[in-house]
Scaffold this active site. Structure first.
Site, PDB file in Angstrom:
ATOM      1  N   CYS A 117      37.813  -8.901  -6.802  1.00  0.00           N
ATOM      2  CA  CYS A 117      38.467  -8.196  -7.910  1.00  0.00           C
ATOM      3  C   CYS A 117      39.296  -9.135  -8.784  1.00  0.00           C
ATOM      4  O   CYS A 117      39.801  -8.721  -9.825  1.00  0.00           O
ATOM      5  CB  CYS A 117      39.333  -7.058  -7.369  1.00  0.00           C
ATOM      6  SG  CYS A 117      38.372  -5.843  -6.465  1.00  0.00           S
ATOM      7  N   HIS A 244      45.543  -5.509 -11.685  1.00  0.00           N
ATOM      8  CA  HIS A 244      44.260  -4.982 -11.218  1.00  0.00           C
ATOM      9  C   HIS A 244      44.501  -3.606 -10.604  1.00  0.00           C
ATOM     10  O   HIS A 244      45.413  -3.426  -9.787  1.00  0.00           O
ATOM     11  CB  HIS A 244      43.656  -5.936 -10.188  1.00  0.00           C
ATOM     12  CG  HIS A 244      42.591  -5.298  -9.364  1.00  0.00           C
ATOM     13  ND1 HIS A 244      41.508  -4.676  -9.927  1.00  0.00           N
ATOM     14  CD2 HIS A 244      42.457  -5.159  -8.021  1.00  0.00           C
ATOM     15  CE1 HIS A 244      40.742  -4.182  -8.963  1.00  0.00           C
ATOM     16  NE2 HIS A 244      41.302  -4.453  -7.792  1.00  0.00           N
ATOM     17  N   ASN A 274      38.960   2.038  -8.721  1.00  0.00           N
ATOM     18  CA  ASN A 274      38.969   0.574  -8.617  1.00  0.00           C
ATOM     19  C   ASN A 274      37.621   0.041  -9.104  1.00  0.00           C
ATOM     20  O   ASN A 274      36.605   0.214  -8.438  1.00  0.00           O
ATOM     21  CB  ASN A 274      39.223   0.163  -7.158  1.00  0.00           C
ATOM     22  CG  ASN A 274      39.268  -1.352  -6.977  1.00  0.00           C
ATOM     23  OD1 ASN A 274      38.816  -2.110  -7.838  1.00  0.00           O
ATOM     24  ND2 ASN A 274      39.803  -1.783  -5.847  1.00  0.00           N
TER      25      ASN A 274
HETATM   26  N1  COA Z   1      41.264  11.414   3.258  1.00  0.00           N
HETATM   27  C1  COA Z   1      42.035  11.845   4.268  1.00  0.00           C
HETATM   28  N2  COA Z   1      42.546  11.032   5.205  1.00  0.00           N
HETATM   29  C2  COA Z   1      42.253   9.721   5.110  1.00  0.00           C
HETATM   30  C3  COA Z   1      41.455   9.194   4.085  1.00  0.00           C
HETATM   31  C4  COA Z   1      40.954  10.103   3.141  1.00  0.00           C
HETATM   32  N3  COA Z   1      40.173   9.704   2.096  1.00  0.00           N
HETATM   33  N4  COA Z   1      41.349   7.858   4.260  1.00  0.00           N
HETATM   34  C5  COA Z   1      42.053   7.551   5.343  1.00  0.00           C
HETATM   35  N5  COA Z   1      42.607   8.682   5.871  1.00  0.00           N
HETATM   36  C6  COA Z   1      43.440   8.815   7.043  1.00  0.00           C
HETATM   37  C7  COA Z   1      43.156   7.753   8.084  1.00  0.00           C
HETATM   38  O1  COA Z   1      42.057   8.114   8.865  1.00  0.00           O
HETATM   39  C8  COA Z   1      44.450   7.723   8.848  1.00  0.00           C
HETATM   40  O2  COA Z   1      44.443   8.796   9.762  1.00  0.00           O
HETATM   41  P1  COA Z   1      45.092   8.619  11.225  1.00  0.00           P
HETATM   42  O3  COA Z   1      46.542   8.330  10.979  1.00  0.00           O
HETATM   43  O4  COA Z   1      44.833   9.943  11.858  1.00  0.00           O
HETATM   44  O5  COA Z   1      44.371   7.485  11.878  1.00  0.00           O
HETATM   45  C9  COA Z   1      45.500   8.033   7.788  1.00  0.00           C
HETATM   46  O6  COA Z   1      44.794   8.597   6.683  1.00  0.00           O
HETATM   47  C10 COA Z   1      46.265   6.823   7.312  1.00  0.00           C
HETATM   48  O7  COA Z   1      45.334   5.754   7.089  1.00  0.00           O
HETATM   49  P2  COA Z   1      45.789   4.411   6.454  1.00  0.00           P
HETATM   50  O8  COA Z   1      44.603   3.525   6.312  1.00  0.00           O
HETATM   51  O9  COA Z   1      46.989   3.880   7.184  1.00  0.00           O
HETATM   52  O10 COA Z   1      46.239   4.961   5.024  1.00  0.00           O
HETATM   53  P3  COA Z   1      46.940   4.182   3.864  1.00  0.00           P
HETATM   54  O11 COA Z   1      48.143   4.895   3.430  1.00  0.00           O
HETATM   55  O12 COA Z   1      47.050   2.711   4.139  1.00  0.00           O
HETATM   56  O13 COA Z   1      45.886   4.343   2.669  1.00  0.00           O
HETATM   57  C11 COA Z   1      44.189   3.072   1.584  1.00  0.00           C
HETATM   58  C12 COA Z   1      44.577   3.847   2.826  1.00  0.00           C
HETATM   59  C13 COA Z   1      42.791   2.487   1.788  1.00  0.00           C
HETATM   60  C14 COA Z   1      44.187   4.012   0.407  1.00  0.00           C
HETATM   61  C15 COA Z   1      45.225   1.956   1.352  1.00  0.00           C
HETATM   62  O14 COA Z   1      45.430   1.235   2.543  1.00  0.00           O
HETATM   63  C16 COA Z   1      44.788   0.981   0.292  1.00  0.00           C
HETATM   64  O15 COA Z   1      44.659   1.343  -0.873  1.00  0.00           O
HETATM   65  N6  COA Z   1      44.605  -0.288   0.653  1.00  0.00           N
HETATM   66  C17 COA Z   1      44.176  -1.279  -0.306  1.00  0.00           C
HETATM   67  C18 COA Z   1      42.704  -1.131  -0.572  1.00  0.00           C
HETATM   68  C19 COA Z   1      42.272  -1.937  -1.748  1.00  0.00           C
HETATM   69  O16 COA Z   1      42.908  -1.943  -2.746  1.00  0.00           O
HETATM   70  N7  COA Z   1      41.132  -2.636  -1.609  1.00  0.00           N
HETATM   71  C20 COA Z   1      40.561  -3.373  -2.656  1.00  0.00           C
HETATM   72  C21 COA Z   1      41.398  -4.548  -2.961  1.00  0.00           C
HETATM   73  S1  COA Z   1      40.891  -5.237  -4.488  1.00  0.00           S
END
Ligand code: COA
Length: 330
Positions: A117, A244, A274
């Site tokens: 990205c 970004h 994204n």
């Molecule tokens: N809907 C509902 N629940 C979801 C979900 C969804 N779409 N995606 C994940 N969950 C759940 C998980 O299973 C987890 O459940 P659990 O606690 O029972 O295990 C819970 O939500 C928390 O998951 P977690 O991964 O800790 O959530 P988070 O707050 O970190 O959010 C992202 C997840 C992916 C949105 C976040 O980590 C993120 O944006 N990371 C950066 C990703 C990114 O930008 N990547 C590209 C970089 S260029």
């Protein structure tokens, strides 16, 4: 051509973007994914995204965005093309070569650039290099992606995030003091974290979201601070932060770490998700068209992505022609 001892800058003189017409709302995702609109909005800031059809390619999106940027820049022969993408249409040959030919630019140097990205910022640095090396007087830098093809079907942790789109800028040889000149570019990578976002092929993306989140905030904040210092600016001089669009919570934390007020941070993740290397030029194009970004604004661009990669740079925003407008933004 200027004499050899005259420092050459790359100056933005045209900008454009393209989005697939198909919009997929969170509600539509919920019909086949174990998630909710409330979860996606509150954890990512995304309400909808644009998804390309099966018959559409990264090349199609790149050509559309580039054609608009070329139409909006003063007529000049573009002499090099850089396509930043994580989703080239094939391994070989580079998608950039056929994008160039589609645009009537057969014969110029054209390459794909893979930096996740952060690809658009690596592309700007490459354009600066082409111009400094006297390999070209004008360079087209495109970010184009079909990131929606990467997540595994049914993976609720990645499907809601990744989307499709393209953005492009034309840069010309100019002087560092001109509005539109790309400032010092800060770039980095750390392959010891390669496992955090990885895929061998479309449909197999693996991502450790929480770890990526932490790195994204730290790396974009640090790179932005370095770029601002290298440009001789103070952070309070910054009119627009253009991060970004990975996650609205990530970009808000970056703004907070840099003490940039919320109303100076540009966002469009709610409507486009994204879009990887397309994210920054797409946001710049939309914000310039709707008035959030104006000539004279001191702008910081920053990005983070798989690799890990990261980067930042500064631009005094130029007075650009913004017609014709893309259909989506009219
Ligand atoms: N809907 C509902 N629940 C979801 C979900 C969804 N779409 N995606 C994940 N969950 C759940 C998980 O299973 C987890 O459940 P659990 O606690 O029972 O295990 C819970 O939500 C928390 O998951 P977690 O991964 O800790 O959530 P988070 O707050 O970190 O959010 C992202 C997840 C992916 C949105 C976040 O980590 C993120 O944006 N990371 C950066 C990703 C990114 O930008 N990547 C590209 C970089 S260029």
């Amino acid at each position: 051509m200027p004499p050899h001892n005259e420092p050459a800058a790359a100056v933005i003189c045209g900008i454009g973007a393209a989005l697939p017409t198909r919009v997929v709302s969170n509600a539509e995702l919920c019909t086949h994914l174990d998630t909710t609109d409330e979860w996606i909005r509150s954890r990512t800031g995304i309400a909808q995204r644009h998804i390309a059809g099966h018959n559409s390619s990264t090349e199609d999106l790149a050509v559309q965005a580039a054609a608009q940027a070329l139409a909006r820049s003063a007529p000049r022969p573009v002499q090099a093309l850089v396509l930043a993408t994580t989703t080239p249409d094939r391994c070989c040959p580079a998608t950039a070569t056929t994008v160039a030919s589609q645009l009537g630019l057969t014969g110029i140097p054209a390459l794909d650039l893979a930096a996740g990205c952060t690809g658009f910022l690596y592309g700007l640095a490459t354009a600066v290099g082409f111009i400094a090396a006297r390999a070209a007087d004008s360079v087209l830098v495109i970010g184009a992606e079909r990131l929606s093809t990467l997540p595994a079907r049914g993976d609720r942790t990645t499907v809601p995030l990744f989307a499709d789109g393209a953005g492009a800028v034309v840069l010309r040889r100019g002087q560092a003091w001109e509005d539109g000149a790309v400032g010092p570019v800060v770039l980095g990578s750390d392959g010891t974290y390669a496992e955090l976002i990885r895929t061998a092929r479309p449909g197999a993306l693996q991502m450790q979201g929480a770890e990526v989140f932490r790195h994204a905030v730290d790396r974009m904040s640090a790179a932005s601070a370095q770029a601002v210092a290298a440009a001789g600016w103070r952070m309070e001089d910054v009119d627009r932060l253009v991060p970004h669009q990975a996650n609205a919570r990530i970009t808000s934390l970056v703004a907070r770490q840099l003490a940039v007020p919320d109303d100076r941070q540009l966002q469009n993740i709610d409507s486009v998700g994204n879009t990887g290397a397309a994210s920054i030029p797409l946001l710049l194009t939309q914000a310039a068209a709707d008035g959030r970004l104006k000539a004279g604004h001191r702008v910081v661009l920053t990005a983070f992505g798989a690799g890990l990669t990261w980067g930042a740079t500064t631009i005094n925003w130029p007075d650009l022609t913004l017609t014709p407008r893309p259909r989506e933004f009219q």
